[in-house]
Write an enzyme that holds these catalytic residues in place. Structure first.
Site, PDB file in Angstrom:
ATOM      1  N   GLY A  55      45.157  -9.871 -18.681  1.00  8.04           N
ATOM      2  CA  GLY A  55      43.815 -10.064 -19.202  1.00  8.04           C
ATOM      3  C   GLY A  55      43.708 -10.956 -20.415  1.00  8.04           C
ATOM      4  N   ASP A  57      45.471 -13.374 -21.391  1.00 10.05           N
ATOM      5  CA  ASP A  57      45.734 -14.797 -21.143  1.00 10.05           C
ATOM      6  C   ASP A  57      44.615 -15.485 -20.367  1.00 10.05           C
ATOM      7  OD1 ASP A  57      48.153 -14.612 -22.408  1.00 10.05           O
ATOM      8  OD2 ASP A  57      49.365 -14.533 -20.583  1.00 10.05           O
ATOM      9  N   THR A  58      43.983 -14.780 -19.424  1.00 12.63           N
ATOM     10  CA  THR A  58      43.106 -15.479 -18.472  1.00 12.63           C
ATOM     11  C   THR A  58      41.751 -14.832 -18.241  1.00 12.63           C
ATOM     12  OG1 THR A  58      44.065 -14.259 -16.621  1.00 12.63           O
ATOM     13  CG2 THR A  58      45.107 -16.352 -17.199  1.00 12.63           C
ATOM     14  N   ARG A  59      41.508 -13.610 -18.778  1.00 13.74           N
ATOM     15  CA  ARG A  59      40.288 -12.903 -18.406  1.00 13.74           C
ATOM     16  C   ARG A  59      39.033 -13.673 -18.791  1.00 13.74           C
ATOM     17  NH1 ARG A  59      41.283  -7.922 -19.675  1.00 13.74           N
ATOM     18  NH2 ARG A  59      41.150  -7.032 -17.567  1.00 13.74           N
ATOM     19  N   GLY A  87      48.204   4.272 -17.045  1.00 21.97           N
ATOM     20  CA  GLY A  87      49.231   5.245 -17.380  1.00 21.97           C
ATOM     21  C   GLY A  87      50.598   4.682 -17.133  1.00 21.97           C
ATOM     22  N   GLU A 121      52.024  -3.806 -10.416  1.00 23.12           N
ATOM     23  CA  GLU A 121      51.134  -4.384  -9.409  1.00 23.12           C
ATOM     24  C   GLU A 121      51.896  -5.366  -8.519  1.00 23.12           C
ATOM     25  OE1 GLU A 121      46.745  -4.499 -11.620  1.00 23.12           O
ATOM     26  OE2 GLU A 121      47.855  -6.350 -11.232  1.00 23.12           O
TER      27      GLU A 121
END
Length: 1041
Positions: A55, A57-59, A87, A121
């Site tokens: 987030g 870096d690029t959000r 978590g 992820e």
């Protein structure tokens, strides 16, 4: 941008399971119905795209812009945000989101790997990619892909920090590391300072939109109801060769309503993003007539260039297209093209377009595509029955399978349409929500009057035909029996080019044997076109083919000069005078109607000036009226007629090419053919009383096919007609068929002077013991010799090297005796040891070769009770266990089957023994014990015999080369097992009746795998002869090449 390619020949696994045999037999209907699954069309993905990013870096920049653009295009995007609970482990919500996504976009940024969340992820994405069709698209945002791949710089630092974290398991870190390497090896987008982010975002969103989302909308849109499309799309994508930089033209060909446009649309949405410009122009056939070619050129250029282009006429348009597009990579799809002029105005040739361009043309005429020089053609076939039922159900029931009480009648409509998508949709929609009684009424009505909407679409192709081609189409549609039974005769009426045009336009089908046929819906369309000529009065139509219409016309004498053709099929007593009004009659087909009792002689009243085709089987007439002079006749087919002589004196028949008088038992003399110089085919087989052949037959310089039988025996032996000198004049003869020459023991050498002969068939030469020397017949491709007395495999030197199909059968009655079954032909020691009389020692050889298919069979039967000791695999009963090791190519099988005599002589076996009093077959079938594979092996043919008494067991034996049954098993044997258990079934049946086959009890059987040159098994010299024959013949084949 190249992405990892999903293995999606279909979008989901259920589609793969719907492949089945293209059969619509009623006994399989229930299986077809139950195979339809309600869930088979539902996509398993909830999200189109899962975004994985760091987030901070690029959000607020790249990721946000990408997210907005994807959403704007209607693409469903899942993006984890701050509201998700974070978590130690990836949440169940995120895991499920990954599993329910079609694409995963991974944005590698400077600090991506510093986030354990991002790495979890990534690991889950890689894991799920292995299990499904999840496609990963990596984006390297201001980072070097090699740094990610090799974990250098900030990426190395991030992993070092993770390794120092005591809360992180080292195995998990290894999983993350491997995931980074795997994804960074996938080709993706590299964003640097000198590249505009907006351009890359448009490219990525476009790929997803066109490659998946739009495609998915097309396939799963309830209104479109697309079924069975995935395999067609994949096949077309292969033909496009998108990786190639050349310019390729491709054609999509098929009959009207088969789904050409739908396929082209899906290809367009799937592939267009990969081109600098693209256009899909539909309805070209219609629009070129209403709006002109210049309008179509303007549409093509404006869509590709994304600006208004003015075109004044199509000549200027050609110059503009060539100038503006010669350096541009474009995708052009032209739908429903029907003339070369349209193609020359829009896509003249490959040089008009830039490297990598693709042009796809949908067309009903395959020859038009070939003429324009397309690189490849994809023919869209009709749907298989399972898919057809599913498509029909979607329209009729709004679900993928029929509802209760409608299953059987649904299959009636599916079978009626023969898998034509247009008809399935139209009929299904029409029947939606109606009662079962309405369905039954609609079904019955379709037989009389086809659906207008379907017929109008199909008739477009018919309307574009020339007049002679329309006549041919309607003749095949209205007289299908004639086109099937007399496959050669239709060629004599119509120019070959007309037949080829209809084949190219998918309006008729032509088998490898020349039979013409057409799909039932096209047949219905042709018959409906004829019915519409005069719906109320059949006698005013051009063709009569329905029983009730013919009966109506003959009974009421309402025939007119509108009638051009008729298929007579009535049990009533027709009035021959009714023909007198049919002054344009050119096609007449009677078949097997010996019970018809005419009021008068039809030929006496029949106008003959226009007549081209006359087929009358079992004609009862005794004389040929002198008034009947059919000077334009092309085909005269009168098998089984009662004439003793046809016409007296000369008959001018300059157009006659086909003459069939076969099985005319009363015929004593062939007609004078002096004025029939163009005759190409004569069939006189079965003319048992024929004792004189008119010398004019020797003047037929164009004769290609000649079929004779017992008459030839008389002509060769009796000095009534010097046949050899006439044979010398048949220099162009290509096919010779000689039947039932029972009194000839020496093959007539004059036949070997027919140097153009390609096919030689001998049937019933029961005294011919020596195989003739045919080596001079250098054009001979096919030889069949059945029921001869030849019992030795011929030397290869006697057979021309040109041969491609070789069938030889020999039967010889010998008073042989044996305790053991002797194998293969007649040079074994039988006579001194046996007490069993042998009535038939056979040596049939079937040998076919075209570098694709080769089979060799030697077979026979004998009375006996034992299988030779050298047979390795044998057992009591009908099952045998074999071990199959190594390559089976070139192997052969020796097979022995023992059937006990008690079944033949028991009360229930009476019907079996009686079978041998007529022509009888004994057939064998192999099958695996689990029923997964079945193959018919061979049928033994037994001529009628009154003196066979089955008081001993009967043993059938055969040697067959190349067992395809085993090759199929090997290819399907995924577990690589070496053992196979086979069951054999033996059935006996009467050739001349519809009797149900009688299954014989197998007492014992065995199989031994051998090579043709196998030695030491005691197989006898016959097998050695075969080995020599095969080797020599094979060498000759290669020498010829």
């Amino acid at each position: 941008m190249a992405t990892q390619t999903p293995s999606s020949s279909t979008n989901f696994e259920d589609t793969k399971k719907r492949k089945r045999d293209n059969s619509s037999c009623s006994e399989e209907d229930e299986k077809i119905i139950t195979s339809s699954s309600p869930s088979s069309l539902m996509p398993p993905w909830k999200h189109d795209v899962f975004l994985s990013f760091y987030g901070k870096d690029t959000r607020n920049n790249f990721m946000d812009h990408l997210f907005v653009d994807l959403k704007r295009k209607g693409i469903l995007v899942f993006s984890d945000d701050e509201t998700l609970n974070r978590g130690k482990c990836i949440s169940q919500e995120l895991m499920q989101a990954i599993q329910e996504s079609k694409y995963a976009i991974v944005i590698f940024s400077t600090n991506y790997t510093s986030s354990k969340w991002c790495l979890m992820e990534l690991a889950e994405i890689v894991e799920w990619e292995k299990k499904t069709n999840l496609t990963i698209i990596p984006i390297f945002y201001h980072v070097d892909p090699s740094d990610v791949r090799n974990l250098r710089g900030t990426f190395a630092e991030a992993f070092t920090a993770h390794e120092k974290d005591p809360k992180v398991d080292i195995k998990e870190i290894d999983t993350w590391r491997n995931a980074c390497r795997k994804v960074s090896n996938i080709a993706g987008e590299h964003i640097l300072e000198d590249r505009y982010e907006s351009t890359i975002i448009q490219k990525i969103s476009g790929i997803i939109f066109y490659n998946y989302t739009m495609l998915n909308i097309l396939i799963h849109d309830d209104d479109r109801k697309l079924v069975g499309i995935n395999s067609r799309v994949e096949e077309m994508m292969k033909k496009l060769h998108m990786e190639s930089n050349d310019v390729r033209f491709l054609g999509i060909h098929g009959m009207g309503g088969v789904g050409k446009t739908t396929l082209a649309e899906i290809i367009y949405y799937r592939a267009s993003i990969q081109f600098e410009g693209s256009t899909f122009i539909s309805c070209i056939r219609e629009d070129s007539r209403t709006c002109g070619l210049a309008s179509l050129q303007k549409q093509l250029l404006s869509m590709i260039m994304q600006e208004e282009i003015r075109i004044w006429d199509h000549h200027q348009g050609i110059m503009v297209i060539r100038t503006r597009l010669q350096n541009k990579k474009v995708l052009i799809i032209l739908d429903d093209v029907d003339s070369l002029k349209q193609l020359m105005a829009l896509v003249g040739n490959q040089k008009w377009f830039g490297p990598g361009s693709r042009v796809i043309i949908t067309c009903r005429d395959s020859h038009l595509l070939i003429t324009h020089g397309v690189n490849d053609i994809y023919k869209v076939e009709l749907l298989q029955t399972t898919d057809a039922l599913q498509l029909f159900s979607l329209s009729a029931f709004k679900q993928t399978h029929p509802i209760e009480n409608y299953k059987e009648i649904s299959m009636d409509f599916v079978n009626y349409t023969q898998g034509l998508p247009l008809a399935l949709k139209v009929l299904g929609s029409f029947l939606f929500g109606r009662t079962i009684d309405a369905w039954k009424s609609a079904r019955d009505q379709l037989e009389a009057i086809p659906n207008k909407e379907v017929m109008d679409i199909l008739q477009i192709s018919f309307d574009g035909l020339e007049e002679s081609q329309q006549k041919l189409f309607l003749d095949v549609a209205c007289f299908p029996q004639a086109s099937l039974q007399l496959r050669d005769s239709f060629k004599e009426i119509y120019p070959a080019i007309d037949i080829e045009v209809l084949v190219d336009k998918s309006l008729i089908n032509k088998s490898e044997y020349g039979r013409l046929s057409m799909y039932d819906l096209l047949k219905k369309m042709g018959q409906e076109i004829v019915r519409r000529e005069c719906p109320k009065e059949p006698g005013r139509r051009s063709r009569l083919f329905r029983v009730e219409d013919v009966y109506h016309m003959l009974k009421n004498d309402t025939g007119t000069d509108a009638i051009e053709g008729m298929d007579l099929c009535t049990k009533e007593r027709p009035n021959a005078k009714a023909f007198s009004k049919m002054r344009k009659l050119r096609f007449l087909h009677f078949d097997y109607f010996e019970y018809i009792k005419w009021c008068g002689n039809p030929l006496k009243y029949m106008p003959s000036d226009k007549l081209q085709f006359l087929h009358w089987s079992d004609c009862h007439l005794k004389s040929w009226p002198s008034s009947f002079q059919p000077k334009n006749l092309n085909v005269l087919s009168m098998p089984c007629n009662h004439f003793k002589q046809l016409w007296m004196g000369l008959m001018v028949l300059n157009n006659l090419k086909y003459l069939d008088l076969s099985d005319s038992e009363n015929l004593i003399e062939t007609p004078n053919l002096t004025e029939a110089p163009n005759l190409e085919k004569i069939y006189l087989a079965g003319c048992e009383s024929l004792c004189e052949v008119h010398p004019s037959i020797g003047l037929l310089k164009r004769l290609k096919h000649l079929s004779l039988n017992e008459c030839l025996t008389r002509l060769l032996i009796l000095d009534k007609f010097c046949l050899p000198s006439s044979f010398m004049s048949f220099s162009g003869l290509r096919k010779l068929e000689l039947r039932d020459c029972k009194n000839i023991s020496i093959f007539p050498s004059v036949i070997c002077s027919l140097l153009s002969l390609e096919i030689l068939r001998l049937y019933g030469w029961s005294m011919l013991e020596k195989f003739p020397d045919l080596s001079r017949l250098e054009c001979l491709k096919e030889l069949r010799a059945y029921e001869t007395a030849i019992t030795q495999i011929p030397s290869a030197s006697l057979i021309p090297k040109s041969i491609r199909s070789f069938n030889l059968e020999g039967h010889k009655r010998l008073p042989c005796e044996s305790k053991d079954l002797a194998m293969f032909i007649n040079d074994y020691s039988l006579t001194k040891q046996s007490s069993y009389p042998t009535y038939d020692i056979g040596s049939p050889v079937e040998y076919e070769m075209e570098e694709i298919f080769e089979v060799m069979i030697i077979h026979g039967w004998s009375f006996g009770s034992r299988i030779p000791e050298w047979v390795q695999n044998k057992s009591n009963g009908s099952s045998v266990r074999l071990e199959l090791d190594g390559d089976l190519k070139g192997m052969g099988c020796a097979i022995f089957i023992v059937c006990d005599c008690h079944q033949f002589n028991s009360p229930e076996g009476t019907s079996i023994s009686s079978l041998f009093k007529v022509l009888t077959f004994v057939g064998f079938k192999f099958c695996l014990d689990d029923g997964t594979l079945e193959d018919e092996f061979y049928k033994f043919v037994f001529p009628p015999s009154m003196d066979i008494y089955f008081d001993k067991p009967i043993v059938f034996w055969a040697y067959k080369r190349t067992m395809r049954f085993f090759e199929c098993w090997k290819s399907n044997n995924l577990d690589k097992q070496n053992c196979i258990k086979i069951s054999i079934t033996v059935e006996i049946l009467d050739y001349d009746s519809n009797q149900t086959p009688v299954e014989l009890e197998v007492k014992e059987w065995g199989m031994h795998l051998v090579c043709p040159d196998d030695a030491g098994l005691g197989l006898g010299s016959a097998l050695d002869s075969y080995g020599q024959f095969y080797s020599a013949w094979k060498c000759g084949m290669h020498d010829k090449k």
